[in-house]
Design a protein around this motif. Structure first.
Motif, PDB file in Angstrom:
ATOM      1  N   ARG A   1       1.706  -0.581   7.092  1.00  0.00           N
ATOM      2  CA  ARG A   1       0.575  -1.497   7.218  1.00  0.00           C
ATOM      3  C   ARG A   1      -0.043  -1.380   8.610  1.00  0.00           C
ATOM      4  O   ARG A   1      -1.250  -1.288   8.773  1.00  0.00           O
ATOM      5  CB  ARG A   1       1.026  -2.937   6.970  1.00  0.00           C
ATOM      6  CG  ARG A   1      -0.125  -3.902   6.765  1.00  0.00           C
ATOM      7  CD  ARG A   1       0.335  -5.345   6.784  1.00  0.00           C
ATOM      8  NE  ARG A   1       0.577  -5.801   8.147  1.00  0.00           N
ATOM      9  CZ  ARG A   1      -0.371  -6.213   8.972  1.00  0.00           C
ATOM     10  NH1 ARG A   1      -1.617  -6.241   8.590  1.00  0.00           N
ATOM     11  NH2 ARG A   1      -0.073  -6.605  10.194  1.00  0.00           N
ATOM     12  N   ARG A   2       0.800  -1.341   9.625  1.00  0.00           N
ATOM     13  CA  ARG A   2       0.281  -1.271  10.986  1.00  0.00           C
ATOM     14  C   ARG A   2      -0.442   0.045  11.254  1.00  0.00           C
ATOM     15  O   ARG A   2      -1.532   0.083  11.804  1.00  0.00           O
ATOM     16  CB  ARG A   2       1.436  -1.433  11.979  1.00  0.00           C
ATOM     17  CG  ARG A   2       0.972  -1.837  13.358  1.00  0.00           C
ATOM     18  CD  ARG A   2       2.133  -2.016  14.299  1.00  0.00           C
ATOM     19  NE  ARG A   2       2.734  -0.728  14.637  1.00  0.00           N
ATOM     20  CZ  ARG A   2       3.993  -0.593  15.031  1.00  0.00           C
ATOM     21  NH1 ARG A   2       4.778  -1.631  15.120  1.00  0.00           N
ATOM     22  NH2 ARG A   2       4.472   0.594  15.315  1.00  0.00           N
ATOM     23  N   GLU A   3       0.163   1.147  10.806  1.00  0.00           N
ATOM     24  CA  GLU A   3      -0.399   2.461  11.139  1.00  0.00           C
ATOM     25  C   GLU A   3      -1.649   2.792  10.335  1.00  0.00           C
ATOM     26  O   GLU A   3      -2.462   3.606  10.764  1.00  0.00           O
ATOM     27  CB  GLU A   3       0.655   3.549  10.925  1.00  0.00           C
ATOM     28  CG  GLU A   3       1.790   3.516  11.915  1.00  0.00           C
ATOM     29  CD  GLU A   3       1.334   3.846  13.332  1.00  0.00           C
ATOM     30  OE1 GLU A   3       0.542   4.783  13.503  1.00  0.00           O
ATOM     31  OE2 GLU A   3       1.766   3.142  14.271  1.00  0.00           O
ATOM     32  N   THR A   4      -1.778   2.199   9.130  1.00  0.00           N
ATOM     33  CA  THR A   4      -2.968   2.506   8.342  1.00  0.00           C
ATOM     34  C   THR A   4      -4.019   1.422   8.513  1.00  0.00           C
ATOM     35  O   THR A   4      -5.110   1.522   7.963  1.00  0.00           O
ATOM     36  CB  THR A   4      -2.629   2.619   6.842  1.00  0.00           C
ATOM     37  OG1 THR A   4      -2.043   1.386   6.407  1.00  0.00           O
ATOM     38  CG2 THR A   4      -1.657   3.747   6.581  1.00  0.00           C
ATOM     39  N   GLY A   5      -3.687   0.385   9.284  1.00  0.00           N
ATOM     40  CA  GLY A   5      -4.659  -0.650   9.591  1.00  0.00           C
ATOM     41  C   GLY A   5      -5.014  -1.534   8.405  1.00  0.00           C
ATOM     42  O   GLY A   5      -6.157  -1.982   8.296  1.00  0.00           O
ATOM     43  N   GLY A   6      -4.107  -1.774   7.503  1.00  0.00           N
ATOM     44  CA  GLY A   6      -4.427  -2.685   6.409  1.00  0.00           C
ATOM     45  C   GLY A   6      -3.322  -2.750   5.370  1.00  0.00           C
ATOM     46  O   GLY A   6      -2.357  -1.980   5.418  1.00  0.00           O
ATOM     47  N   TRP A   7      -3.496  -3.667   4.432  1.00  0.00           N
ATOM     48  CA  TRP A   7      -2.470  -3.868   3.410  1.00  0.00           C
ATOM     49  C   TRP A   7      -2.531  -2.826   2.315  1.00  0.00           C
ATOM     50  O   TRP A   7      -1.543  -2.569   1.636  1.00  0.00           O
ATOM     51  CB  TRP A   7      -2.635  -5.252   2.766  1.00  0.00           C
ATOM     52  CG  TRP A   7      -2.381  -6.389   3.698  1.00  0.00           C
ATOM     53  CD1 TRP A   7      -3.315  -7.108   4.387  1.00  0.00           C
ATOM     54  CD2 TRP A   7      -1.111  -6.927   4.073  1.00  0.00           C
ATOM     55  NE1 TRP A   7      -2.694  -8.053   5.158  1.00  0.00           N
ATOM     56  CE2 TRP A   7      -1.353  -7.975   4.978  1.00  0.00           C
ATOM     57  CE3 TRP A   7       0.219  -6.617   3.712  1.00  0.00           C
ATOM     58  CZ2 TRP A   7      -0.321  -8.716   5.543  1.00  0.00           C
ATOM     59  CZ3 TRP A   7       1.242  -7.370   4.280  1.00  0.00           C
ATOM     60  CH2 TRP A   7       0.975  -8.397   5.178  1.00  0.00           C
ATOM     61  N   LYS A   8      -3.732  -2.256   2.119  1.00  0.00           N
ATOM     62  CA  LYS A   8      -3.954  -1.429   0.941  1.00  0.00           C
ATOM     63  C   LYS A   8      -2.912  -0.320   0.791  1.00  0.00           C
ATOM     64  O   LYS A   8      -2.249  -0.215  -0.246  1.00  0.00           O
ATOM     65  CB  LYS A   8      -5.354  -0.822   1.017  1.00  0.00           C
ATOM     66  CG  LYS A   8      -5.680   0.072  -0.159  1.00  0.00           C
ATOM     67  CD  LYS A   8      -7.090   0.639  -0.005  1.00  0.00           C
ATOM     68  CE  LYS A   8      -7.249   1.880  -0.856  1.00  0.00           C
ATOM     69  NZ  LYS A   8      -8.437   2.645  -0.459  1.00  0.00           N
ATOM     70  N   TRP A   9      -2.725   0.495   1.828  1.00  0.00           N
ATOM     71  CA  TRP A   9      -1.837   1.650   1.707  1.00  0.00           C
ATOM     72  C   TRP A   9      -0.389   1.242   1.642  1.00  0.00           C
ATOM     73  O   TRP A   9       0.444   1.945   1.079  1.00  0.00           O
ATOM     74  CB  TRP A   9      -2.096   2.645   2.841  1.00  0.00           C
ATOM     75  CG  TRP A   9      -3.448   3.251   2.663  1.00  0.00           C
ATOM     76  CD1 TRP A   9      -4.593   2.948   3.348  1.00  0.00           C
ATOM     77  CD2 TRP A   9      -3.821   4.212   1.667  1.00  0.00           C
ATOM     78  NE1 TRP A   9      -5.642   3.659   2.848  1.00  0.00           N
ATOM     79  CE2 TRP A   9      -5.212   4.442   1.818  1.00  0.00           C
ATOM     80  CE3 TRP A   9      -3.132   4.889   0.668  1.00  0.00           C
ATOM     81  CZ2 TRP A   9      -5.903   5.332   1.006  1.00  0.00           C
ATOM     82  CZ3 TRP A   9      -3.823   5.769  -0.135  1.00  0.00           C
ATOM     83  CH2 TRP A   9      -5.191   5.991   0.039  1.00  0.00           C
ATOM     84  N   MET A  10      -0.090   0.070   2.224  1.00  0.00           N
ATOM     85  CA  MET A  10       1.271  -0.425   2.115  1.00  0.00           C
ATOM     86  C   MET A  10       1.596  -0.729   0.644  1.00  0.00           C
ATOM     87  O   MET A  10       2.644  -0.346   0.140  1.00  0.00           O
ATOM     88  CB  MET A  10       1.419  -1.688   2.956  1.00  0.00           C
ATOM     89  CG  MET A  10       2.857  -2.140   3.077  1.00  0.00           C
ATOM     90  SD  MET A  10       2.966  -3.856   3.575  1.00  0.00           S
ATOM     91  CE  MET A  10       2.957  -4.624   1.973  1.00  0.00           C
ATOM     92  N   TRP A  11       0.661  -1.402  -0.040  1.00  0.00           N
ATOM     93  CA  TRP A  11       0.910  -1.743  -1.441  1.00  0.00           C
ATOM     94  C   TRP A  11       0.890  -0.505  -2.317  1.00  0.00           C
ATOM     95  O   TRP A  11       1.651  -0.410  -3.284  1.00  0.00           O
ATOM     96  CB  TRP A  11      -0.101  -2.775  -1.934  1.00  0.00           C
ATOM     97  CG  TRP A  11       0.184  -4.144  -1.387  1.00  0.00           C
ATOM     98  CD1 TRP A  11      -0.634  -4.881  -0.573  1.00  0.00           C
ATOM     99  CD2 TRP A  11       1.376  -4.912  -1.567  1.00  0.00           C
ATOM    100  NE1 TRP A  11      -0.020  -6.063  -0.235  1.00  0.00           N
ATOM    101  CE2 TRP A  11       1.212  -6.120  -0.829  1.00  0.00           C
ATOM    102  CE3 TRP A  11       2.577  -4.712  -2.258  1.00  0.00           C
ATOM    103  CZ2 TRP A  11       2.192  -7.109  -0.781  1.00  0.00           C
ATOM    104  CZ3 TRP A  11       3.549  -5.695  -2.210  1.00  0.00           C
ATOM    105  CH2 TRP A  11       3.360  -6.876  -1.481  1.00  0.00           C
ATOM    106  N   VAL A  12       0.018   0.445  -1.994  1.00  0.00           N
ATOM    107  CA  VAL A  12      -0.001   1.699  -2.747  1.00  0.00           C
ATOM    108  C   VAL A  12       1.371   2.362  -2.658  1.00  0.00           C
ATOM    109  O   VAL A  12       1.962   2.776  -3.663  1.00  0.00           O
ATOM    110  CB  VAL A  12      -1.104   2.652  -2.215  1.00  0.00           C
ATOM    111  CG1 VAL A  12      -0.944   4.039  -2.802  1.00  0.00           C
ATOM    112  CG2 VAL A  12      -2.482   2.092  -2.531  1.00  0.00           C
ATOM    113  N   THR A  13       1.902   2.438  -1.424  1.00  0.00           N
ATOM    114  CA  THR A  13       3.213   3.057  -1.225  1.00  0.00           C
ATOM    115  C   THR A  13       4.293   2.309  -2.008  1.00  0.00           C
ATOM    116  O   THR A  13       5.104   2.904  -2.719  1.00  0.00           O
ATOM    117  CB  THR A  13       3.587   3.054   0.274  1.00  0.00           C
ATOM    118  OG1 THR A  13       2.480   3.560   1.011  1.00  0.00           O
ATOM    119  CG2 THR A  13       4.815   3.892   0.530  1.00  0.00           C
TER     120      THR A  13
END
Lengths: 625, 92
Positions: free
Chosen positions: A588-600
């Motif tokens: 979340r921190r490195e991609t600057g948002g929740w989106k990629w965290m939830w995708v992962t």
């Protein structure tokens, strides 16, 4: 920190990758940071404080290596912004130290010419002078200083007293610091870059005499290590030895640690304490923390290999050898280092993706990094393999247990390649690939001191985690497994009346097709905090469930209670499952948002469920149920 | 020196030694705008007049390549190296 050091002048270290800048930083500040040869490994901003020989307090900032202030990656943006004084909360440097590798000054001199336009005093530190002298490279420092119009000093970061001249010059320059000059720097265009490189080449010809020969050792080593076929075979052999060593070498130490904790548990048991407290200390705390700390030797050995290869300069070669193979799966050659680091832990791996310039290449790498088998999975794998896979040899010399472990690593790697292939070919198929350009530094023998600092940092980080996050999770698990206590006259094991059993039963319908029992379900919940916690949790659950002695022998306990199909399904689950809250937080921190965290999270959960389901069903069909 | 002796570094064999004559970027097939590629190549030392030697190549399609540029060894793909025009006869 007192006011004097808070306002102390800032000295920024800037230089090309591999110029020994971090070693110089360590020598100046006694800092705890690793020295590496791979371009761009220094990602985070590091500030150290020190007193100069003249008694002046200064702050030294170590910046990511770069070839230019024209930042191309998030990494290099940090360097640019600090040097230009743009970074919020960070003072513009009062003095810039440009660090150059004395045996490879050409690109450093061009950087110096660019830095002179920043409007701050610049000093050039000719680092690794010892290596340059050995290679009979002669540098006319006076002439170089006149040509560049800035002070030039020599330094040997890895030798005691090797920074004396630099510190003296820093003192001299800070004593008569001019008012900040005009900022003349702007991103140079190709013509300006060409012009300044030509000027740098002219200065180089006038001041440096060298045979122009390559470092002989590096040339000889590369003839083998970069050989198209032999190079790849050697790389695979190194990886294989690494994984076998993690198992074979660590064993005696692990046994010792295990015995130590068992002894501690017995000692507590013998104390005149209330039963509930004894149970808390022995079954909750000691067996929980002990079952995690026991993996310290393996983690240290893994990091030993990674640090040595990094310091040697081999990692850039590995990226070279792997570029085409990884490119086939849609990954950038530079992703090799972040992914290899992810074998230790996905968190530093994901953070080191900052060296990848292209955002899509970087995102792909971040997405698949958690599929690399991190050290936190080792405890789980070892436990299950030890309990279910016979300790025999195949082909006479390869341990079967090690082979299964290798297979799990391979599954993770293949999974990562498959996912990145799908992402690249199906989702981002229009975007052309980012160029692969990377300096291959000369090989250097790793320094024992920097290796020791690196290993020490890793080991203490792991132990701190074991002592805080993991210990508190263990206490929570013990609580869940102990309360409510069984009614008087109950016949079943105490834990079957507990909160833990209820939680486990709730998940039962979902995980039943995977062959998981409620004990596994319970262990998976705290396993979200950190994967290895699941081992401690199983220990706690079975210690209480199974009574005396079982805590030391979790393996025996599960071997008796699980079917082989269940064990294999849990292994398959652990290859893919997003069982790590800290990794998700870093994404979340490195991609600057929740989106990629939830995708992962979502794709890993889906893969884990599918893998465990297939494994369990197939194994049962084959009679392992 | 004839025009014929000038080749793209991306087409060179292992062992090739030469001198950079020009950077000619049309940007086709690379992931970067032409100007950006040119600037990155220069920052890694690929400027006109520099001596180059092709040291190593990868297993698949001879890609990527390791190139000695003056005193530095740089790894890059042949696709990008196509932009670097070199002259074998110009070498010392």
């Amino acid at each position: 920190m007192n006011v004097a050091t808070e306002l102390a002048p800032v000295v920024a270290l800037v230089g090309n990758p591999n110029c020994g800048k971090t070693a110089l930083y360590n020598a100046l500040t006694g800092g705890r940071q690793k020295v590496a040869n791979y371009p761009g490994v220094t990602v985070e901003k590091k500030v150290g404080r020190l007193l100069t020989p003249a008694g002046r307090a200064i702050r030294v900032v170590d910046l990511p290596g770069t070839y230019s202030l024209r930042a191309r990656s998030p990494d290099e943006e940090i360097t640019r912004d600090v040097v230009l004084g743009k970074l919020s909360g960070e003072l513009a440097p009062d003095l810039i130290v440009c660090v150059g590798d004395s045996s490879n000054l050409r690109l450093a001199l061009r950087l110096v010419l660019e830095l002179k336009r920043v409007g701050r005093p610049v000093v050039l530190s000719l680092n690794m002078m010892d290596i340059a002298r050995r290679r009979r490279i002669e540098i006319d420092t006076d002439r170089l200083s006149r040509e560049l119009g800035i002070p030039v000093v020599e330094s040997v970061a890895v030798r005691r007293g090797g920074t004396g001249a630099l510190l003296g010059e820093i003192d001299r320059m800070l004593a008569k610091l001019p008012a900040a000059g005009q900022l003349q720097w702007r991103a140079p265009d190709a013509g300006e870059l060409r012009g300044s490189q030509r000027e740098a080449d002219r200065i180089l010809r006038a001041t440096v005499r060298s045979s122009g020969q390559r470092d002989r050792g590096t040339a000889a080593a590369d003839a083998v290590l970069l050989h198209p076929v032999a190079g790849i075979v050697i790389l695979l052999a190194i990886l294989f030895v690494m994984f076998q060593a993690v198992f074979a070498w660590a064993r005696p130490l692990m046994d010792t640690i295990q015995d130590g904790f068992a002894w501690l548990g017995t000692a507590v048991q013998a104390q005149p304490l209330p039963d509930l407290l004894k149970s808390f200390l022995k079954d909750g705390l000691i067996s929980g923390v002990g079952s995690v700390v026991v993996f310290l030797p393996q983690i240290v050995i893994l990091f030993f290999f990674i640090l040595v290869l990094e310091d040697l300069g081999y990692m850039a070669r590995a990226a070279f050898l792997m570029d085409r193979i990884m490119g086939g799966a849609g990954l950038h050659g530079r992703a090799f280092i972040p992914l290899l680091s992810s074998f230790a832990c996905a968190i530093p791996g994901i953070m080191s993706t900052r060296v990848i310039d292209n955002r899509r290449d970087r995102l792909t790498t971040i997405l698949v990094a958690p599929l690399m088998t991190c050290s936190a999975r080792i405890p789980v794998y070892t436990l299950i393999i030890g309990a279910f896979i016979p300790d025999s040899d195949v082909w006479g010399f390869v341990g079967l247990q090690g082979l299964v472990m290798f297979g799990l690593y391979a599954t993770g790697i293949l999974g990562a390649l498959g996912v990145s292939f799908v992402v690249k070919r199906l989702i981002w198929r229009d975007a052309p690939g980012e160029p692969f350009m990377l300096e291959l530094p000369d090989y250097k023998l790793p320094r024992l001191k920097s290796l020791a600092i690196g290993l020490w940092t890793r080991a203490t980080m792991f132990l701190k985690r074991a002592g805080t996050t993991i210990a508190s999770m263990m206490v929570l698990i013990w609580f869940l497994a102990s309360f409510p206590q069984p009614p008087a006259g109950a016949t079943g094991p105490a834990i079957s009346y507990s909160l833990a059993a209820m939680l486990g039963s709730l998940l039962q319908p979902i995980t039943a097709p995977l062959g998981f029992n409620w004990q596994i379900n319970v262990a998976l919940i705290p396993g979200m905090a950190a994967r290895e916690v699941a081992v401690g949790a199983l220990g706690t659950i079975y210690a209480i469930d199974g009574g005396e002695g079982a805590a030391d022998k979790i393996g025996q306990a599960i071997a008796g209670q699980w079917s082989l199909a269940t064990a294999l399904a849990l292994l398959a689950w652990y290859v893919f499952a997003p069982q790590c809250a800290s990794t998700l937080a870093v994404i979340r921190r490195e991609t600057g948002g929740w989106k990629w965290m939830w995708v992962t999270f979502a794709y890993m959960l889906a893969l884990a469920y599918a893998a465990a389901l297939i494994t369990n069903q197939v194994a049962r069909a084959l009679g392992a149920g | 020196m004839t025009l014929k002796s000038i080749i793209a570094l991306g087409d060179a064999q292992v062992g090739f030694r030469g001198r950079i004559q020009a950077l000619s970027i049309d940007g086709s097939g690379t992931g970067l705008p032409p100007q950006e590629l040119e600037r990155r190549l220069i920052e890694l030392g690929f400027v006109e007049g520099a001596n180059v030697e092709l040291l190593h190549e990868g297993l698949f399609g001879g890609d990527p390549i390791a190139v000695r540029v003056a005193d530095t060894t740089i790894a890059l793909r042949r696709r990008e190296a196509m932009a670097i025009l070199v002259d074998a006869e110009g070498a010392e």
